[in-house]
Enzyme design. Structure first.
Site, short mmCIF file in Angstrom:
data_model
loop_
_atom_site.label_atom_id
_atom_site.label_comp_id
_atom_site.label_asym_id
_atom_site.label_seq_id
_atom_site.Cartn_x
_atom_site.Cartn_y
_atom_site.Cartn_z
N TYR A 114 0.98 -1.33 0.13
CA TYR A 114 0.10 0.09 0.02
C TYR A 114 0.89 1.23 -0.03
CZ TYR A 114 -4.60 2.35 0.94
OH TYR A 114 -5.46 3.21 0.79
N HIS A 162 -4.51 -0.19 -2.04
CA HIS A 162 -5.65 0.40 -2.01
C HIS A 162 -7.09 -0.07 -2.53
CE1 HIS A 162 -4.27 1.31 -6.06
NE2 HIS A 162 -5.27 1.97 -6.39
N HIS A 166 -13.24 -3.04 2.69
CA HIS A 166 -13.51 -3.28 4.34
C HIS A 166 -14.55 -4.39 4.64
CE1 HIS A 166 -14.60 -2.24 8.47
NE2 HIS A 166 -15.78 -2.43 8.02
N TYR A 174 -3.85 -4.73 7.69
CA TYR A 174 -2.88 -3.62 7.36
C TYR A 174 -1.56 -3.73 8.50
CZ TYR A 174 -6.31 -0.94 4.75
OH TYR A 174 -7.28 -0.62 3.86
N TYR A 204 -11.10 -1.21 8.33
CA TYR A 204 -10.48 -0.01 7.82
C TYR A 204 -10.17 0.46 9.43
CZ TYR A 204 -11.55 0.14 2.78
OH TYR A 204 -11.78 -0.03 1.62
#
Length: 225
Positions: A114, A162, A166, A174, A204
């Site tokens: 990312y 990206h 979610h 992440y 998220y």
């Protein structure tokens, strides 16, 4: 002359480093003649990688040069989450596209990178939510953002993180990461064993401020539970 090995321990980037920065390197695979799987370019041997850390003005000097490790593992396709927001899953772009695995992956395996433009949190926090659909926190000072003009893989495909949508039942997360091309960024790692064809879903993690779509599916998820 130095080598950077990808997490699979079987491929990497070999070339010239200076003062710790990758100046000019080429991909190497499991054997000298092994191209990256699913590679869009025929002449992959001629592709040059170098340190190309993003700034507040530039996301990449080579925005259409894919990462070979990521290209072997992930692809972008139509999200399986379309029309399922009442089940607690969605993406900032209404889940039009999603990130999918090309191959199976083990728990903890690095799936995707990312990268993005680096903005101070003070800048990001003042923007409207529609501008932050592809923005995540990097550290206490900066956020990483793939702005709308770079959201399409026709405009930017150097990294694909990206594109992950979610879910309140994520199969990936992440994590901090270092890449010799992008510098210190975020990556996506599997939370469990995953099979080829699965859509990569992350939580998220919005806390203080939340976009409207997130609040809607959060409430729906809490009702289901």
């Amino acid at each position: 002359q130095a080598e950077y090995w990808y997490p699979d321990g079987k491929s990497g980037l070999n070339g010239v480093w200076k003062h710790g920065d990758m100046k000019e390197a080429k991909y190497f695979g499991k054997t000298p003649d092994s191209p990256p799987l699913h590679w869009p370019e025929k002449d992959w041997r001629s592709l040059i990688y170098c340190c190309d850390e993003s700034t507040q003005e530039s996301i990449s000097s080579s925005p259409l040069l894919p990462d070979p490790y990521e290209a072997e593992r992930c692809r972008v396709g139509t999200s399986s989450l379309c029309g399922t927001k009442d089940e607690g899953v969605a993406g900032g772009n209404e889940a039009g596209e999603g990130l999918f695995l090309r191959t199976s992956a083990q728990e903890g395996e690095l799936l995707s990178f990312y990268n993005g433009i680096r903005y101070p949190h003070a800048v990001v926090d003042k923007r409207a939510w529609k501008m932050n659909g592809n923005c995540i926190s990097l550290d206490e000072e900066f956020a990483i953002d793939v702005p709308p003009e770079h959201s399409s893989i026709d405009r930017y495909c150097a990294s694909l993180g990206h594109k992950a949508n979610h879910s309140f039942q994520p199969n990936a997360e992440y994590a901090p990461c270092f890449h010799p091309r992008f510098g210190h960024i975020k990556c996506i790692r599997a939370l469990r064993r995953m099979e080829a064809g699965e859509e990569v879903l992350v939580h998220y993690g919005y806390t203080n401020q939340m976009p409207r779509w997130y609040l809607q599916i959060k409430r729906a998820h809490e009702v289901i539970r």
